[in-house]
Each structure stands twice: as C-alpha cells, then as structure tokens.
Enzyme design. Structure first.
Site, PDB file in Angstrom:
ATOM      1  N   TYR A 126      -8.271 -62.813   8.987  1.00  0.00           N
ATOM      2  CA  TYR A 126      -7.320 -62.315  10.299  1.00  0.00           C
ATOM      3  C   TYR A 126      -7.916 -62.444  11.788  1.00  0.00           C
ATOM      4  CZ  TYR A 126      -2.940 -62.046   7.373  1.00  0.00           C
ATOM      5  OH  TYR A 126      -1.702 -62.312   6.501  1.00  0.00           O
ATOM      6  N   LYS A 140     -12.617 -58.239  -4.441  1.00  0.00           N
ATOM      7  CA  LYS A 140     -13.133 -59.480  -5.465  1.00  0.00           C
ATOM      8  C   LYS A 140     -14.886 -59.549  -5.732  1.00  0.00           C
ATOM      9  CE  LYS A 140     -12.456 -63.586  -7.848  1.00  0.00           C
ATOM     10  NZ  LYS A 140     -11.229 -63.380  -8.954  1.00  0.00           N
ATOM     11  N   ASP A 174      -7.182 -60.531  -8.419  1.00  0.00           N
ATOM     12  CA  ASP A 174      -6.906 -60.846  -9.272  1.00  0.00           C
ATOM     13  C   ASP A 174      -5.935 -60.570 -10.558  1.00  0.00           C
ATOM     14  OD1 ASP A 174      -8.938 -60.977  -9.810  1.00  0.00           O
ATOM     15  OD2 ASP A 174      -8.779 -63.009 -10.971  1.00  0.00           O
ATOM     16  N   ASP A 225      -2.058 -58.622   2.612  1.00  0.00           N
ATOM     17  CA  ASP A 225      -0.759 -59.255   3.156  1.00  0.00           C
ATOM     18  C   ASP A 225      -0.191 -59.515   1.599  1.00  0.00           C
ATOM     19  OD1 ASP A 225       1.168 -60.771   4.640  1.00  0.00           O
ATOM     20  OD2 ASP A 225      -0.320 -62.282   4.610  1.00  0.00           O
ATOM     21  N   ASP A 271       3.788 -58.704  -0.684  1.00  0.00           N
ATOM     22  CA  ASP A 271       5.564 -59.423  -0.805  1.00  0.00           C
ATOM     23  C   ASP A 271       4.905 -59.725  -2.105  1.00  0.00           C
ATOM     24  OD1 ASP A 271       5.112 -59.994   2.271  1.00  0.00           O
ATOM     25  OD2 ASP A 271       5.585 -61.879   2.263  1.00  0.00           O
TER      26      ASP A 271
HETATM   27  C1  IPM Z   1       3.404 -59.040   7.999  1.00  0.00           C
HETATM   28  C2  IPM Z   1       3.066 -60.468   8.175  1.00  0.00           C
HETATM   29  C3  IPM Z   1       2.210 -61.110   8.976  1.00  0.00           C
HETATM   30  C4  IPM Z   1       1.043 -60.976   8.058  1.00  0.00           C
HETATM   31  C5  IPM Z   1       2.258 -62.526   9.819  1.00  0.00           C
HETATM   32  C6  IPM Z   1       3.798 -62.400   9.997  1.00  0.00           C
HETATM   33  C7  IPM Z   1       1.492 -62.262  10.352  1.00  0.00           C
HETATM   34  O1  IPM Z   1       2.986 -61.778   6.917  1.00  0.00           O
HETATM   35  O2  IPM Z   1       3.042 -57.822   8.553  1.00  0.00           O
HETATM   36  O3  IPM Z   1       2.927 -58.920   6.905  1.00  0.00           O
HETATM   37  O4  IPM Z   1       0.204 -62.232   7.885  1.00  0.00           O
HETATM   38  O5  IPM Z   1       0.325 -59.987   8.249  1.00  0.00           O
HETATM   39 MN    MN Z   2       2.514 -61.197   4.875  1.00  0.00          MN
END
Ligand code: IPM
Ligand code: MN
Length: 353
Positions: free
Chosen positions: A142, A189, A221, A245, A249
């Site tokens: 990032y 990894k 993975d 990240d 999710d």
């Molecule tokens: C999160 C989001 C952010 C990230 C984006 C919106 C930049 O997906 O907070 O997880 O990738 O960190």
């Molecule tokens: Mn995210």
C-alpha cells in the site's frame, strides 16, 4: 468523564450510520453521567467536493486534538468508474492512516447466536467462532514504491517492511493473544516472499518474550481456505497489509452480514473506530442500511480508548437483544417478517438503553 470525539462521517451511508452511533453514545452518556463533545470534520468525496482533497489538514487537526475518532465510510461510484481521477476518496483514508500512524488495524469476527443461520457457512463450521485479525495498516504494497516503466507498459508495486514495523504490530498481536486464548497465528507467504521471511524471523525471535502464547505459522493461501473451513480454530491472527485486507473481507461473511463487524485502528496518535463495511452509496439517504457495525465500533471505542467496560457491555447487550427480538434492518430480516428502518433500530436501542 469527558470524552472528546471527532466524527468523520464521510460518504454514502456514512452520515446516517454515524448519526445512529451518536444517538446510542448519547444515551449511554446520559445513563452513566458522561459528557461527550463531538467535533465533525470532512473526509472522502465530501471533502473533495468541499475543499479539493479527501483528508484536509483541518480534518487532521481535529483528529489529533480528539481522544478518539469515529469514522463512517468513504468512497463514491463516480470515482470508482474513473481510473483517471486525480484525487480519489480512498487516498484520504490512506493519508489519514499514515498521518495518524495507525499501524494496527484490529478486525474481529464473531458470531451472534441468534444469527448463526444467516451465515452462508454451515452452523457446525462457524459455531463458536471468535477470532481477531491484527492487520498491519501503514506498510507493505500500500505504501511501497510503485510506478510504471517501459512507456507505461510495465507496472510495479513494492511490498516492503522494516523489522521495526513488523515488531510493533507483532507486539500488539502477542499482547492481544495474552488477553484472549493465548494463540497467535502469523499469516505470511514465507515460501516465496522475502518480506514474509522477515516477518517470520521477527515473530520467531519474539516468541521467547511471550512463553505462554502458542504461535503457529501458516501460509496465506492455506489460511484463505481454513478460514471458511474451520474459522473457530483461530484466536489471534497477525498479517501484513494486503493479506489482511483480503482475509478480513473473507472473514466478515462468517457473521452473516457485512453490516455487523466493527473495527479499530491504533498506533502513534489518536485511535480510530469504524465499521468494516464500505459507503454503500445505493442505500445513501434511504434509512435502510444496518447501523450495528458502527454502533459496535462505538462500543469498542468506549472500551479500548476510554476504558468504559460497563458502558461498552451495555451497548453489546442491547444490540444482542435487538437481534434476538428481530428488530433488524433489511439485510437481516427473515422472509415475511418486518424489516425495520435504520432509524427505527436506533430508536429501539436508545429506548432500551
Ligand atoms: C479497507 C478498504 C481500504 C483498504 C480501501 C478503501 C483503500 O478496503 O479498509 O479494508 O484497502 O485498506
Ligand atoms: Mn478492504
């Protein structure tokens, strides 16, 4: 107690969910005799429209002066569909993380007994899941060097970490494990990436300082697979920015709705609390989105930053009760039963506090 809270509502449903969280905090403040001062500041697309950039200095000053930041969500489709946009709302988020030094992103995943059948995963796989990710938030791909060469035909992003960056997040992870079930998993990894080998070496060297913590080393993975197979086997997981990240999710679906999970980001300056979901622009202004992730983020804020344990527990208890009694927004309503408006869920929570 006096609490100074910066409110960064952001875009889409941000202002509505923040408004409900504020109502809940105010009800708690009344009950326990606290005084909360809120300072609002602009961020995201709302800030681009007003002043031309997504995390203006004036907003940073408000965050620095506050005890904690409560953040809504940022992002609007008009920017997603325009790869040439010069300023994007998400840049504001990254700049904010960097300037506030928010290197430790805490993302829990737990199940609510009353919602277990809402999860796309089978009950027996997810029952008892209670894990927390420590995602490194200010390093890796990032923030590493990126660019184009060969007339734009080659692109690169650099996943880069220093030992100091790994050590400080690993320390938070070990300490979190000590407060919980004393199990830590480093997700990397290391069979391919040099930066992962630095992570592994660093965490291995820290094991002796936390003899009670049982440490596992797993490849990203494999963790992607195990998270949906046996999520209840995990306690604390620590990982670098991009892996975190993606995996957080994935983990968020275990609970049954994106609208439920809170998060905290901590580091060098003011702590920040936000729901893990996005700005859900399709629902903006419709009073239909689920405010619980933001309300539970406010509970985390009361507990972690202000050490107000009873107050935080009250919020969690009343949220659980609302779920049990079916006072839920459309994402959680069972077929044929009533879907409540966001503000009606807020009314019910306030009345029950
Ligand atoms: C999160 C989001 C952010 C990230 C984006 C919106 C930049 O997906 O907070 O997880 O990738 O960190
Ligand atoms: Mn995210």
């Amino acid at each position: 107690m006096k609490l100074n809270i910066a409110l960064l509502a952001g875009d889409g449903i941000g202002p509505e969910i923040i408004a409900q969280a504020v109502r809940v905090c105010d009800a708690i403040a009344t009950k326990y005799n606290h005084e909360i001062n809120y300072t609002e500041a602009l961020t995201g697309a709302a800030a681009i429209d007003a002043v031309g950039e997504p995390y203006p200095d004036s907003t940073h000053e408000v965050c620095m002066a506050a005890d904690a930041v409560l953040f809504g969500a940022i992002g609007l489709p008009k920017y997603d569909n325009d790869p040439s946009a010069k300023v994007r709302p998400e840049q504001g988020l990254l700049k904010m993380r960097q300037k506030l030094g928010l290197f430790a992103n805490v993302r829990p995943t737990f199940t609510f007994p009353s919602l277990i059948d809402k999860s796309p995963l089978k009950r027996e796989r997810i029952e008892g899941t209670d894990l927390v990710f420590l995602r490194e938030l200010t390093g890796g791909a990032y923030f590493g060097e990126r660019g184009r060469k060969d007339n734009g035909n080659t692109a690169y992003d650099t996943m880069i970490y220093t030992r100091m960056e790994v050590t400080r997040i690993a320390k938070v992870a070990f300490e979190t494990a000590m407060q919980r079930r004393k199990r830590l998993c480093l997700v990397d990894k290391a069979n391919v990436l040099e930066s992962s080998r630095l992570w592994r070496e660093t965490v291995q060297a820290m094991e002796k300082d936390y003899p009670e913590v049982e440490v596992a080393y797993e490849l990203v993975d494999a963790v992607a697979m195990r998270l949906v197979q046996w999520p209840n086997q995990y306690d604390v997981l620590v990982t670098e920015n991009l892996f975190g990240d993606i995996l957080t999710d994935e983990a968020s679906v275990i609970a049954g709705s994106m609208g439920l999970m809170p998060s905290a980001s901590k580091g060098e300056h003011t702590d920040l609390y936000e729901p893990i979901h996005g700005s859900y622009p399709q629902a903006a202004g419709k009073d239909i989105a689920n405010p619980l992730a933001t309300i539970l983020s406010a509970a985390m804020m009361l507990e972690d930053t202000f050490k107000l344990k009873d107050e935080a527990k009250d919020i969690r208890d009343v949220v659980n009760k609302s779920l049990e009694e079916g006072i839920v927004t459309e994402d959680l309503a069972v077929k044929g039963s009533k879907a409540y408006k966001m503000s009606e869920v807020g009314d019910w929570l306030v009345a029950n506090i």
